[in-house]
Design a protein around this motif. Structure first.
Motif, PDB file in Angstrom:
ATOM      1  N   LEU A   1       4.618   0.500 -29.490  1.00  0.00           N
ATOM      2  CA  LEU A   1       6.209   1.157 -30.216  1.00  0.00           C
ATOM      3  C   LEU A   1       5.470   2.105 -31.270  1.00  0.00           C
ATOM      4  O   LEU A   1       6.864   2.687 -31.601  1.00  0.00           O
ATOM      5  N   ALA A   2       4.569   1.586 -31.756  1.00  0.00           N
ATOM      6  CA  ALA A   2       3.948   2.778 -32.401  1.00  0.00           C
ATOM      7  C   ALA A   2       4.567   4.646 -32.237  1.00  0.00           C
ATOM      8  O   ALA A   2       4.596   4.559 -33.542  1.00  0.00           O
TER       9      ALA A   2
ATOM     10  N   SER B   1      11.297   7.193 -26.617  1.00  0.00           N
ATOM     11  CA  SER B   1      11.764   7.495 -27.728  1.00  0.00           C
ATOM     12  C   SER B   1      13.641   6.654 -28.745  1.00  0.00           C
ATOM     13  O   SER B   1      13.092   6.668 -29.589  1.00  0.00           O
ATOM     14  N   GLY B   2      14.050   7.903 -27.782  1.00  0.00           N
ATOM     15  CA  GLY B   2      15.739   7.464 -27.753  1.00  0.00           C
ATOM     16  C   GLY B   2      16.042   6.053 -28.581  1.00  0.00           C
ATOM     17  O   GLY B   2      16.962   5.891 -29.113  1.00  0.00           O
ATOM     18  N   ARG B   3      16.040   4.991 -27.652  1.00  0.00           N
ATOM     19  CA  ARG B   3      16.040   3.864 -27.150  1.00  0.00           C
ATOM     20  C   ARG B   3      15.605   2.948 -28.644  1.00  0.00           C
ATOM     21  O   ARG B   3      16.543   2.587 -29.814  1.00  0.00           O
ATOM     22  N   ALA B   4      14.321   3.808 -28.980  1.00  0.00           N
ATOM     23  CA  ALA B   4      13.758   3.458 -30.103  1.00  0.00           C
ATOM     24  C   ALA B   4      14.609   3.719 -31.880  1.00  0.00           C
ATOM     25  O   ALA B   4      14.919   3.513 -32.978  1.00  0.00           O
ATOM     26  N   ALA B   5      14.859   5.234 -31.529  1.00  0.00           N
ATOM     27  CA  ALA B   5      15.622   5.645 -32.525  1.00  0.00           C
ATOM     28  C   ALA B   5      16.968   5.440 -32.822  1.00  0.00           C
ATOM     29  O   ALA B   5      17.378   5.340 -34.035  1.00  0.00           O
ATOM     30  N   ALA B   6      17.500   4.841 -31.420  1.00  0.00           N
ATOM     31  CA  ALA B   6      18.754   3.691 -32.079  1.00  0.00           C
ATOM     32  C   ALA B   6      18.586   2.699 -32.944  1.00  0.00           C
ATOM     33  O   ALA B   6      19.495   2.487 -33.985  1.00  0.00           O
TER      34      ALA B   6
ATOM     35  N   SER C   1      11.542  -5.414 -29.228  1.00  0.00           N
ATOM     36  CA  SER C   1      10.935  -4.231 -27.487  1.00  0.00           C
ATOM     37  C   SER C   1      12.447  -3.701 -26.796  1.00  0.00           C
ATOM     38  O   SER C   1      13.057  -4.147 -26.354  1.00  0.00           O
ATOM     39  N   PRO C   2      12.780  -2.632 -27.785  1.00  0.00           N
ATOM     40  CA  PRO C   2      13.507  -1.659 -26.142  1.00  0.00           C
ATOM     41  C   PRO C   2      12.914  -1.515 -24.767  1.00  0.00           C
ATOM     42  O   PRO C   2      14.172  -0.422 -24.035  1.00  0.00           O
ATOM     43  N   PHE C   3      12.249  -1.157 -24.347  1.00  0.00           N
ATOM     44  CA  PHE C   3      12.102  -1.443 -22.899  1.00  0.00           C
ATOM     45  C   PHE C   3       9.666  -1.929 -22.615  1.00  0.00           C
ATOM     46  O   PHE C   3       9.896  -2.393 -23.488  1.00  0.00           O
TER      47      PHE C   3
ATOM     48  N   LYS D   1       8.293   2.697 -17.796  1.00  0.00           N
ATOM     49  CA  LYS D   1       7.928   1.435 -18.436  1.00  0.00           C
ATOM     50  C   LYS D   1       6.930   1.750 -18.888  1.00  0.00           C
ATOM     51  O   LYS D   1       6.337   3.063 -19.524  1.00  0.00           O
ATOM     52  N   ARG D   2       6.344   1.515 -20.925  1.00  0.00           N
ATOM     53  CA  ARG D   2       5.752   1.738 -21.354  1.00  0.00           C
ATOM     54  C   ARG D   2       4.107   1.368 -20.875  1.00  0.00           C
ATOM     55  O   ARG D   2       3.820   0.276 -20.888  1.00  0.00           O
ATOM     56  N   LEU D   3       3.445   2.251 -20.988  1.00  0.00           N
ATOM     57  CA  LEU D   3       1.389   1.575 -20.407  1.00  0.00           C
ATOM     58  C   LEU D   3       0.547   1.476 -21.975  1.00  0.00           C
ATOM     59  O   LEU D   3       1.137   2.437 -23.216  1.00  0.00           O
ATOM     60  N   VAL D   4       0.487   0.207 -21.444  1.00  0.00           N
ATOM     61  CA  VAL D   4      -0.760   0.152 -22.747  1.00  0.00           C
ATOM     62  C   VAL D   4      -1.871  -0.118 -22.250  1.00  0.00           C
ATOM     63  O   VAL D   4      -2.087  -1.063 -21.247  1.00  0.00           O
ATOM     64  N   VAL D   5      -3.098   0.253 -22.682  1.00  0.00           N
ATOM     65  CA  VAL D   5      -4.355  -0.002 -22.284  1.00  0.00           C
ATOM     66  C   VAL D   5      -4.988  -0.610 -22.818  1.00  0.00           C
ATOM     67  O   VAL D   5      -4.847  -0.974 -24.260  1.00  0.00           O
ATOM     68  N   VAL D   6      -5.454  -1.736 -22.487  1.00  0.00           N
ATOM     69  CA  VAL D   6      -5.772  -2.802 -22.679  1.00  0.00           C
ATOM     70  C   VAL D   6      -7.615  -3.171 -23.057  1.00  0.00           C
ATOM     71  O   VAL D   6      -7.630  -3.512 -21.474  1.00  0.00           O
ATOM     72  N   PRO D   7      -8.595  -2.363 -23.501  1.00  0.00           N
ATOM     73  CA  PRO D   7     -10.361  -1.981 -22.829  1.00  0.00           C
ATOM     74  C   PRO D   7     -10.811  -3.450 -22.686  1.00  0.00           C
ATOM     75  O   PRO D   7     -11.052  -2.734 -21.876  1.00  0.00           O
ATOM     76  N   ASN D   8     -10.606  -4.055 -23.427  1.00  0.00           N
ATOM     77  CA  ASN D   8     -11.321  -5.727 -23.273  1.00  0.00           C
ATOM     78  C   ASN D   8     -10.879  -6.532 -22.084  1.00  0.00           C
ATOM     79  O   ASN D   8     -10.941  -7.412 -22.524  1.00  0.00           O
TER      80      ASN D   8
END
Length: 316
Positions: A113-114, A146-151, A284-286, A308-315
């Motif tokens: 979300l950041a 970003s638009g969903r988050a903006a609301a 989370s809006p997504f 979807k929003r991709l998040v990399v989890v390195p470990n």
């Protein structure tokens, strides 16, 4: 140490071995990287289509920000934008670029979300003249991440009314937190029921914004503030070229952008603590899709990640 790096501009990052990090300097912490978001700006950097990567050399880490763990203390930190390469198992980060997170904070949620939350947060807190409290905010591109988050952000920051604008009727109907919805069609106009618009956040760019600036009702004594925060149409800044001659003379329109440069790094550092606290309060809006470093190449352009929003989890 394992990492993911872009070896050819426009191609997904590749999983590879890189040299272990040196010991951190006295002003740094070495963190175990827990989660790194992959918003559009990261994908643009991977293609060298963003100004922050214009002079970069290959191999290149396109990451922006993320969450790391100080294993010695057990403390979690948000890592500010461009503070360090984060598509890696570990990162040395200057302490001035870290914000301590509360115990129990979910690293994946913060990383996801950041970026989308900060786009509207910084626009409404640092660019909108007088802020948005008690005002009507119109979001062009309300169905985007970003638009969903903006609301949500506009509501949290005290907006009186939040209006969503999009071309897709079905997806617009599913956006939460809107008081009204406007379907973008050829020559979009705003009905009287929308009422006066104070701030127009534009995630799309292009001709649609011009029509909205022409037709939006303006409260007497107020400016209609247009803030460009994206270009989903691929027509970045074309709105300025499409403005009819005389429109800004006939209407009290204030045009501005929002991004690093239009607000300062100091502004961002000042806002981050409250911004992260806001993230931890919101749903989370997504949907979020996590992937390890080894999976990044295969999921980077996948249909699943596009929704979807991709998040990399390195470990992982």
């Amino acid at each position: 140490m394992k990492a993911a790096r872009v070896s050819s501009w426009g191609s997904p990052p590749e999983y590879m071995s890189v040299p272990d990090l040196p010991p951190p300097s006295p002003t740094e912490l070495q963190l175990k990287v827990l989660a790194v978001g992959v918003p559009r700006v990261v994908q643009a950097r991977a293609a060298q289509k963003h100004s922050s990567a214009s002079n970069a050399q290959l191999p290149f880490d396109p990451s922006i920000d993320g969450v790391g763990l100080d294993e010695a203390s057990g403390e979690l930190y948000f890592i500010n934008p461009l503070a360090a390469p984060l598509f890696a198992e570990r990162a040395n980060v200057d302490r001035s670029q870290l914000m301590k997170l509360e115990p129990g904070t979910d690293p994946i949620t913060v990383a996801a979300l950041a970026n989308p939350v900060s786009s509207s947060w910084m626009a409404l807190r640092c660019r909108a003249l007088g802020g948005c409290k008690g005002r009507t905010v119109l979001i062009v591109g309300a169905t985007s991440v970003s638009g969903r988050a903006a609301a949500i952000v506009a509501r949290m920051l005290g907006a009186k009314r939040v209006i969503g604008v999009s071309r897709n009727e079905n997806t617009l109907a599913a956006v939460e937190g809107l008081d009204d919805r406007v379907l973008l069609q050829d020559g979009p106009t705003l009905s009287k029921s929308v009422g006066p618009v104070h701030i127009l956040l534009d995630y799309v760019g292009g001709a649609a914004a011009v029509d909205l600036l022409r037709t939006a009702e303006v409260q007497p004594g107020e400016n209609l503030q247009y803030i460009s925060v994206g270009s989903l149409s691929g027509q970045k800044n074309s709105m300025l070229r499409l403005l009819p001659e005389g429109l800004i003379d006939m209407r009290p329109i204030c045009i501005m952008g929002s991004g690093m440069g239009s607000f300062s790094k100091q502004d961002l550092l000042r806002e981050m603590p409250e911004l992260v606290r806001a993230i931890m309060k919101m749903k989370s809006p997504f949907d979020i899709r996590t992937a390890s470093l080894a999976e990044v190449r295969s999921v980077w352009d996948s249909d699943e990640v596009k929704s979807k929003r991709l998040v990399v989890v390195p470990n992982s």
